[in-house]
Structure formats: structure tokens, C-alpha cells
Design an enzyme around this catalytic site. Structure first.
Site, PDB file in Angstrom:
ATOM      1  N   GLU A 205      -2.845  -6.681  -4.102  1.00 28.99           N
ATOM      2  CA  GLU A 205      -1.532  -6.131  -4.497  1.00 28.99           C
ATOM      3  C   GLU A 205      -1.246  -6.415  -5.972  1.00 28.99           C
ATOM      4  O   GLU A 205      -0.666  -5.593  -6.676  1.00 28.99           O
ATOM      5  CB  GLU A 205      -0.417  -6.669  -3.600  1.00 28.99           C
ATOM      6  CG  GLU A 205      -0.623  -6.465  -2.091  1.00 28.99           C
ATOM      7  CD  GLU A 205      -1.038  -5.062  -1.695  1.00 28.99           C
ATOM      8  OE1 GLU A 205      -0.742  -4.110  -2.432  1.00 28.99           O
ATOM      9  OE2 GLU A 205      -1.701  -4.916  -0.641  1.00 28.99           O
TER      10      GLU A 205
ATOM     11  N   TYR B 170     -10.683   3.074  -0.241  1.00 27.49           N
ATOM     12  CA  TYR B 170     -10.746   1.668  -0.646  1.00 27.49           C
ATOM     13  C   TYR B 170     -12.191   1.240  -0.893  1.00 27.49           C
ATOM     14  O   TYR B 170     -12.564   0.822  -1.981  1.00 27.49           O
ATOM     15  CB  TYR B 170     -10.203   0.747   0.455  1.00 27.49           C
ATOM     16  CG  TYR B 170      -8.720   0.838   0.690  1.00 27.49           C
ATOM     17  CD1 TYR B 170      -8.174   1.907   1.405  1.00 27.49           C
ATOM     18  CD2 TYR B 170      -7.858  -0.149   0.232  1.00 27.49           C
ATOM     19  CE1 TYR B 170      -6.806   1.980   1.643  1.00 27.49           C
ATOM     20  CE2 TYR B 170      -6.489  -0.082   0.468  1.00 27.49           C
ATOM     21  CZ  TYR B 170      -5.973   0.990   1.177  1.00 27.49           C
ATOM     22  OH  TYR B 170      -4.629   1.058   1.404  1.00 27.49           O
TER      23      TYR B 170
END
Ligand code: BES
Ligand code: ZN
Length: 618
Positions: free
Chosen positions: A311, A398
């Protein structure tokens, strides 16, 4: 008679008039951008949001005042909304007639407002709906403290429109200020400059003066307290969780140093983390200045903090350089996953980090298996035209994205690659990035216009073809080789003494549990359970793998603890595989349905919908 005619005439005219207005005022959905708004001709620039959070009615009532620029003298401004009820629209304090388009289940409803060429501010008074996809309202019992309710938002990808009327697409950036009123005794935090303590009034002011796309607008309200880690970073969570969470995340400053070395200076001011209640539907969300994260990463041994590295990395890949459309989501998630692994390598070393790469590779393989190697959804650049951007969302952007970038790094050398990456973030900061533009930038600054290198690396295949090109880097990590050897001995002998787990992290456990035969015979299941107390284990990643193995082995001893787990944790990534696994056998299908019935109130509406889809198939 005359009266009758004029009455019918009036009704007819009204209906006709309404439908006309409908047509004029309803802007068509832009299927590539997933928005009804006319963001290109009348872009919004700044939001002033006044909102009151009502836990009794589970509604936010608000006034969204937007500053916009009418570039081409357009007669209307169009917004995205989702299940909002609009009370008034005003321009210069004058009520204005607005119109709503036909609601679309996936994309919401277009709101059209007539504007003049000199207008630049519009205020929309509204209330959120019961089906707001951005909101999860928690009852006190769903929190750690059990006394106060809780609310959080999750706006990525196109859920901000259910929180407030907005031009909801990642290519547009806006600044915002907000005044949020919450019940006394509660604190509000946003993706903005945040308070560090509760105040008496329950009124909180926020500023986000750096422009962001609407999917990064975020709000959480609850019994939230703050603890600093260093001058820039700290943790927000419920008081009883605070010390534990701060201890688990104490490496944030070290991660930040590694991240800045790779991406350049952190541009957002503070970097804090909100640890949400367990029903938070995803692992983490990169809301600027305040990452929202699931409490399931608090394992007690820092073994799951790579999620915070992820993040944090979005502060560059995603929040600075943003995917222009959701088709380009690999630019956000692939670059970030690569960046995450570089942070983890810097703080935990290569041997540790290789385990993260391998587990990610396995997740990608499992998606290839589920989707099929030739599925168009295994391309990095995905075609989401007309589909909800989360439809078809997998590990591919991803992990295939990250391994693609790793391949580039290995071929070009780290020194050259790192210079290019830094340049990419600095040059393209605050610019919407398309796949085409990203590849052109790579061509210019990484390959220095050497066409031959580019061909050798199969860039086009990587990005625009399904499946996996044959130059994908992949090697079993040293630490997993040891796990595999021990596992084989255990499989042969059934003797748990072969498993010397003293220095194992979560990752070694995942490797063991994933590679054991499914189903595993009960003697071995019992031996593992007795030796390592896997049933009821508090580490959610290990628990999830163990319960998956338990279901496929029909190891009923684990079921009560699994049921407990499914009732507490709301993270989609953990729930989906367990419900899927249960649906595989007739005997367990009833269990899946029963557990869902008991647990669904704890799940985020989007998660509940997803699980409902899984269990109603058979
Ligand atoms: N930005 C994503 C979350 C997201 C992506 C929400 C797409 C909605 C649509 C976030 O950064 C993320 O990737 N979270 C992961 C954790 C990560 C370590 C892989 C998650 O929630 O599982
Ligand atoms: Zn991410």
C-alpha cells in the site's frame, strides 16, 4: 370536455416533456472510462464536502459542492451517482432543475445539471442509499470495543459515486476539503490531513490539497485512536488494538526509507495506517496519507507486513502515476507489487523476499488454471469495455505485472532499471498513464530506443497476449527447498519430527500446506494438528490454507474453528476459496449455505454478493 382535454393534454405534455428532458439530460455511459460524466468538457477541480454521518439510519446526508471548469461552453455538467437520493441542486444559491438518467445496476445513474457559461460552482444536496457499494456500516458487536458502531468506505474502483455525486474515473484529479459531523465520542479520519485525537464536538475538518482521483476519497468513523511510530507515520485503530498494531508496524520508517530510495521523495506529507475491524473486505487500500488495512495482517511476528509495503508503494505507482482507465490497472497493481518486493528485499533480505515472489507466482498460476491460459483476462492490458471493472479482476495484473517488470530489471540490470523507474515516477507524477504511454516511456528511457532489445524481451506478448511468455523468471527459493525436502520426508513417514519449524515464518507454512497432497489422510492431518495446533490458529493466512486442506480432506475436527473464522473475518481473499472448496462436495454444500446464513451480516455487501454467487451455483 375542454377541461378533460386540457387535463390529458397536460399529462401528455408532462410525460412527453419529461422524456424529452430525459434524453437531453442523460449523458451516455463511456464504456471504456466507466463513467457517465462529461469530465473532458466540464471537468471538476475541487470538492467541498459537508456531511453528517447517521448511524441510526445508516445514511450519510451531505452537500457536495463542486468547482468545475466549463471548457467548451457546455449546457450541462454530468455526474456519476449510485443509489443516491438527490434533494436539491443549487447554483449561486438558486435551485436548479436537474435530471436523473435511467439507473444502471453496475454503473449507477447519470445526474445532469444545466449550467451557464460563467458558472463554476454547483452544490448538490443528497443522501446515500441502502445499497451504497462504498459503505460498510458495522454494529458495535462487529468492533473490538463492542460499544460504538463503525463506518468505513472502500471506493476503488467505481464506488465513490455511491458516497457522493462525482465524476468517477481514475483519469481525473480533484482536491477536496470536508467537514464531517459524527456522533460525539467518535473520530472521523479521511485520505487527507487527519486529527490525532477525538474532539468534543464530533465535527472534523479535512483538507486534501494534492489532487487525487475520486477512487482515493476515503472516510472511516468509529472509536478510533492514534499512536505515532515516528514523526511522519503512525497507526489509527480501536484503542484495544493500538499497542499491538503499532508494534507490528514499527518497521514503517524503514520501509519508507527503502521506498524513497527507489521512487524518489514521498510527496504526500504523513503516511499513516488505519487498521480496520475484521470485516474489512480486502487486504489493504492505498488511500493517500492513510492506508486502510485489514487486522488480519497483525500476526504478532511482523510476517504479514508486506501488505503495508504494497500500500505504501502505491504512493508512487497508483497515487502519483495513475492508471488512466481500469483496463490499465496492471500499471497500478503490477508496478506496485514489484515495488512492494523491492521494499521487502531491502528490509528483510533476498532469501526472505524470494518466498514472497514464489507465493505470488503460485497465485498467478492458480488464476491461469482457473481462467485458462488463453483467456483474454490473462492479458496485462485487459478489455473491460462495458463490464464492471471488478468483473474479471484477478491476481494477473498483480503477479504477471510484477514478474514482467522483474524480467525487465533482470535483463537491463538493476542500475539502469532503477534510474528509469525513478524517472518514470518523477516525470509522470499526477498524469494519467495509459499502457501505450507507459511502453513508449520504457522504449525511450529504458531501452533508449534500441528496438532489438525490445523484441528480444517479448514486450508485446507480455502485455497484449494471454498466458505467460517463456522468458518469465521463476526459481524455487532456497528456504522453500528446505520446506519441500522436509515435507517429502513427512509424506513418506508420517512423522512430524521431519518438520523442523522453529524458524519458519508464515510463508514457509503456506508453502508446506499448499504442497501437501489434497486430500491428506486423517492420520497425517491429526499428526500435523496435534503437533502445531493448526485448527484455531490465530494467523489468518495459515488458518485459511489449513481450512482449505481440511475441507478437501474432510477433516471435520477443524470445522467448528473454521466456522468461527468465517463468521469473524470478512476479507474476500480468505472467504472465497473456503466457500468454493465447500461447494465441491455435496456433503459440504449445506455447511457452506448454513455458515453463510449465519455470517453474512458481518460481510461487506459486495463480498456477500460474491459469496452468494458461489454458493447458489449448485
Ligand atoms: N488497490 C488495491 C485494492 C483494490 C484493487 C480494490 C482493485 C479494488 C479494486 C490494493 O492496493 C491491493 O492490492 N490490496 C490487496 C493487498 C495486496 C498486498 C495484494 C488486497 O486487498 O488483497
Ligand atoms: Zn494494490
Amino acid at each position: 370536455m375542454i377541461n378533460k382535454i386540457s387535463l390529458w393534454g397536460f399529462i401528455w405534455m408532462s410525460l412527453f416533456g419529461m422524456s424529452c428532458q430525459h434524453k437531453i439530460n442523460n449523458h451516455p455511459l463511456n464504456e471504456v472510462m466507466h463513467t457517465f460524466s462529461n469530465y473532458d468538457s466540464v471537468p471538476c477541480k475541487h470538492l467541498n464536502w459537508q456531511a453528517k454521518v447517521n448511524f441510526e439510519t445508516k445514511q450519510i446526508t451531505g452537500i457536495a459542492t463542486w468547482t468545475f471548469e466549463n471548457k467548451n461552453n457546455s449546457p450541462y455538467i454530468y455526474f456519476d451517482t449510485y443509489d443516491l437520493s438527490i434533494q436539491h441542486v443549487t447554483i449561486n444559491q438558486q435551485n436548479i432543475d436537474y435530471s436523473l438518467g435511467k439507473p444502471n445496476k453496475e454503473f449507477g445513474t447519470c445526474l445532469g445539471i444545466p449550467i451557464g457559461s460563467n458558472d463554476s460552482i454547483v452544490s448538490i444536496e443528497y443522501t446515500t442509499g441502502a445499497n451504497a457499494t462504498a459503505l460498510q456500516w458495522l454494529a458495535p458487536l462487529q468492533t473490538a470495543g463492542k460499544k460504538l458502531p463503525y463506518l468505513f468506505t472502500q471506493c476503488e474502483t467505481i464506488h465513490a459515486r455511491s458516497l457522493l455525486p462525482c465524476q468517477d474515473l481514475p483519469a481525473l484529479r480533484v482536491t477536496y476539503q470536508a467537514d464531517i459531523e459524527v456522533p460525539k465520542g467518535m473520530m472521523a479520519v479521511m485520505s487527507a490531513k487527519n486529527p490525532q485525537a477525538k474532539n468534543e464536538s464530533g465535527k472534523y475538518h479535512f483538507d486534501m490539497e494534492i489532487p487525487i482521483p475520486t477512487y482515493l476519497i476515503a472516510l472511516a468513523v468509529g472509536d478510533i485512536s492514534y499512536k505515532a511510530i515516528d514523526a511522519r507515520s503512525g497507526v489509527y485503530t480501536e484503542p484495544s488494538m493500538l499497542d499491538k498494531a503499532a508494534a507490528e508496524l514499527s518497521d514503517i520508517p524503514m520501509m519508507m526509507a527503502a521506498a524513497e530510495k527507489l521512487g524518489g521523495p514521498y510527496k504526500w506529507g504523513n503516511y499513516d495506517v488505519l487498521i480496520a475491524p475484521p470485516s474489512f473486505p480486502i487486504g489493504g487500500m492505498e488511500n493517500p496519507r492513510l492506508t486502510f488495512a485489514t487486522p488480519t495482517i497483525i500476526a504478532g511476528d511482523k510476517s504479514l507486513v508486506s501488505l503495508i509495503a504494497h500500500e505504501m508503494a502505491h504512493s508512487w505507482s497508483g497515487n502519483l502515476v495513475t492508471n488512466a482507465t481500469w483496463n490499465d490497472v496492471w500499471l497500478n497493481e503490477g508496478f506496485t507489487t514489484y515495488f512492494e518486493r523491492r521494499i521487502m528485499e531491502a528490509i528483510s533480505g533476498k532469501d526472505y523476499n524470494d518466498m514472497l515472489w514464489e507465493l505470488g507466482y503460485q497465485d498467478m498460476e492458480s488464476d491461469f488454471k482457473d481462467l485458462g491460459m488463453d483467456s483474454p483476462d490473462t492479458k496485462l492490458y485487459v478489455d473491460l469495455k462495458g463490464r464492471h471493472p471488478e468483473n474479471g479482476f484477478t491476481n494477473i495484473p498483480y503477479e504477471k505485472g510484477a514478474v514482467f517488470i522483474k524480467m525487465l530489471e533482470e535483463n537491463m540490470g538493476r542500475k539502469k532499471f532503477d534510474a528509469y523507474l525513478n524517472n518514470y515516477f518523477q516525470t509522470n507524477a499526477f498524469v494519467p498513464m495509459t499502457t501505450k504511454k507507459c511502453l513508449a516511456f520504457m522504449q525511450q528511457y529504458l531501452f533508449e530506443n534500441d528496438i532489438k532489445i525490445k523484441e528480444k524481451l517479448h514486450i508485446q506478448d507480455w502485455v497484449f497476449s494471454p498466458g505467460l511468455p517463456n522468458n518469465c523468471p521463476h526459481k524455487n527459493p532456497i528456504r522453500f527447498e528446505k520446506v519441500d525436502t522436509a515435507r517429502k520426508l513427512f509424506e513418506q513417514s508420517g512423522d512430524v519430527k521431519n518438520l523442523v519449524t522453529t524458524n519458519w515464518t508464515t510463508h514457509e507454512w503456506l508453502q508446506l500446506l499448499r504442497k501437501l497432497p489434497h486430500p491428506l489422510d486423517h492420520t497425517k492431518m491429526n499428526a500435523l494438528d496435534n503437533a502445531f495446533q493448526l485448527t484455531g490458529i490465530s494467523n489468518c493466512e495459515i488458518a485459511d490454507e489449513w481450512y482449505k486442506l481440511s475441507i478437501s480432506s474432510n477433516y471435520e475436527k477443524a470445522y467448528p474453528a473454521m466456522q468461527d473464522f468465517l463468521g469473524k473475518v470478512g476479507r474476500k481473499k480468505f472467504l472465497e476459496p473456503l466457500y468454493r472448496e465447500m461447494m465441491n462436495t455435496e456433503a459440504n454444500q449445506k455447511m457452506a449455505k448454513d455458515i453463510f446464513k449465519q455470517s453474512k451480516d458481518n460481510y461487506h455487501p459486495q463480498t456477500a454478493k460474491k459469496i452468494e454467487g458461489i454458493i447458489s451455483k449448485k
